[in-house]
Design a protein around this motif. Structure first.
Motif, PDB file in Angstrom:
ATOM      1  N   GLY A  22       0.819  -1.201   0.000  1.00 55.32           N
ATOM      2  CA  GLY A  22       0.000   0.000   0.000  1.00 55.32           C
ATOM      3  C   GLY A  22       0.848   1.243   0.000  1.00 55.32           C
ATOM      4  O   GLY A  22       2.079   1.184  -0.043  1.00 55.32           O
ATOM      5  N   GLU A  28      -0.539   5.034   8.020  1.00 53.68           N
ATOM      6  CA  GLU A  28      -0.870   3.675   7.598  1.00 53.68           C
ATOM      7  C   GLU A  28      -2.044   3.085   8.359  1.00 53.68           C
ATOM      8  O   GLU A  28      -2.867   2.386   7.797  1.00 53.68           O
ATOM      9  N   LEU A  31      -5.369   3.976   6.816  1.00 56.54           N
ATOM     10  CA  LEU A  31      -5.674   3.592   5.447  1.00 56.54           C
ATOM     11  C   LEU A  31      -6.746   2.505   5.427  1.00 56.54           C
ATOM     12  O   LEU A  31      -6.744   1.598   6.255  1.00 56.54           O
ATOM     13  N   GLU A  32      -7.633   2.612   4.460  1.00 60.14           N
ATOM     14  CA  GLU A  32      -8.619   1.548   4.261  1.00 60.14           C
ATOM     15  C   GLU A  32      -7.882   0.333   3.704  1.00 60.14           C
ATOM     16  O   GLU A  32      -6.967   0.457   2.894  1.00 60.14           O
ATOM     17  N   THR A  33      -8.267  -0.852   4.153  1.00 61.40           N
ATOM     18  CA  THR A  33      -7.603  -2.070   3.693  1.00 61.40           C
ATOM     19  C   THR A  33      -8.531  -2.910   2.826  1.00 61.40           C
ATOM     20  O   THR A  33      -9.757  -2.862   2.972  1.00 61.40           O
ATOM     21  N   ILE A  34      -7.921  -3.659   1.935  1.00 62.31           N
ATOM     22  CA  ILE A  34      -8.639  -4.591   1.076  1.00 62.31           C
ATOM     23  C   ILE A  34      -8.030  -5.969   1.305  1.00 62.31           C
ATOM     24  O   ILE A  34      -6.819  -6.151   1.143  1.00 62.31           O
ATOM     25  N   LYS A  78      -9.793  -6.181  -6.872  1.00 57.68           N
ATOM     26  CA  LYS A  78      -9.254  -5.743  -5.582  1.00 57.68           C
ATOM     27  C   LYS A  78      -7.928  -5.011  -5.758  1.00 57.68           C
ATOM     28  O   LYS A  78      -7.691  -3.972  -5.129  1.00 57.68           O
ATOM     29  N   ASP A  81      -8.568  -1.578  -7.232  1.00 52.97           N
ATOM     30  CA  ASP A  81      -9.129  -0.686  -6.209  1.00 52.97           C
ATOM     31  C   ASP A  81      -8.025  -0.159  -5.301  1.00 52.97           C
ATOM     32  O   ASP A  81      -7.977   1.032  -4.991  1.00 52.97           O
ATOM     33  N   ALA A  82      -7.117  -1.036  -4.898  1.00 52.11           N
ATOM     34  CA  ALA A  82      -6.011  -0.618  -4.027  1.00 52.11           C
ATOM     35  C   ALA A  82      -5.107   0.395  -4.737  1.00 52.11           C
ATOM     36  O   ALA A  82      -4.722   1.412  -4.142  1.00 52.11           O
ATOM     37  N   ASN A  85      -7.301   3.805  -5.657  1.00 47.84           N
ATOM     38  CA  ASN A  85      -7.833   4.549  -4.524  1.00 47.84           C
ATOM     39  C   ASN A  85      -6.883   4.646  -3.335  1.00 47.84           C
ATOM     40  O   ASN A  85      -7.284   5.111  -2.267  1.00 47.84           O
ATOM     41  N   LYS A  87      -5.456   2.378  -1.351  1.00 43.64           N
ATOM     42  CA  LYS A  87      -5.803   1.543  -0.209  1.00 43.64           C
ATOM     43  C   LYS A  87      -4.691   0.527   0.047  1.00 43.64           C
ATOM     44  O   LYS A  87      -3.866   0.262  -0.817  1.00 43.64           O
ATOM     45  N   GLN A  88      -4.703  -0.034   1.234  1.00 47.07           N
ATOM     46  CA  GLN A  88      -3.706  -1.028   1.608  1.00 47.07           C
ATOM     47  C   GLN A  88      -4.242  -2.419   1.288  1.00 47.07           C
ATOM     48  O   GLN A  88      -5.384  -2.746   1.616  1.00 47.07           O
TER      49      GLN A  88
END
Length: 125
Positions: A22, A28, A31-34, A78, A81-82, A85, A87-88
């Motif tokens: 990420g 950190e 951060l939103e995670t996936i 996924k 998206d990371a 956007n 994301k982590q």
């Protein structure tokens, strides 16, 4: 009452060396995670990194080609998206079993020497 069919464990050659990707940020923890499962990681590794076809990846993972196609599409969404956007991405979980590096089932014969998990264990030189 119809219960969903349980997932068949996927055959995985090896676990990823790193399980977290990420943005490099001091925030950190915010951060939103996936979540990316181990079997999704393996599918991406086989198709995009090793160059397997979906049929070959399905044979390696001991699942149907349509299952690999579904796993692959979900994993790519996924990852996109990371990246897009910020994301982590966290790699863990899923329905899998580690293959035995001493068996002939782990990878196609002409590509065995390219498998890092074999090289790390010192089975092939």
């Amino acid at each position: 009452m119809n219960l969903p069919r349980p997932n068949k464990p996927r055959n995985i050659c090896g676990l990823p060396r790193t399980n977290r990707f990420g943005p490099n940020s001091s925030q950190e923890s915010m951060l939103e995670t996936i979540p990316l499962t181990i079997d999704e990681y393996e599918c991406i590794r086989l198709i995009d990194f090793e160059g397997y076809t979906q049929e070959e990846a399905a044979t390696q993972m001991t699942v149907a080609r349509t299952t690999v196609q579904r796993i692959y599409e979900e994993a790519r969404k996924k990852i996109a998206d990371a990246l897009v956007n910020g994301k982590q991405l966290i790699i863990s979980g899923g329905s899998y079993v580690l293959c035995d590096p001493n068996s002939n089932r782990c990878g196609r014969p002409q590509r065995l020497r390219q498998h890092r998990c074999w090289q790390e264990k010192g089975e092939l030189k």
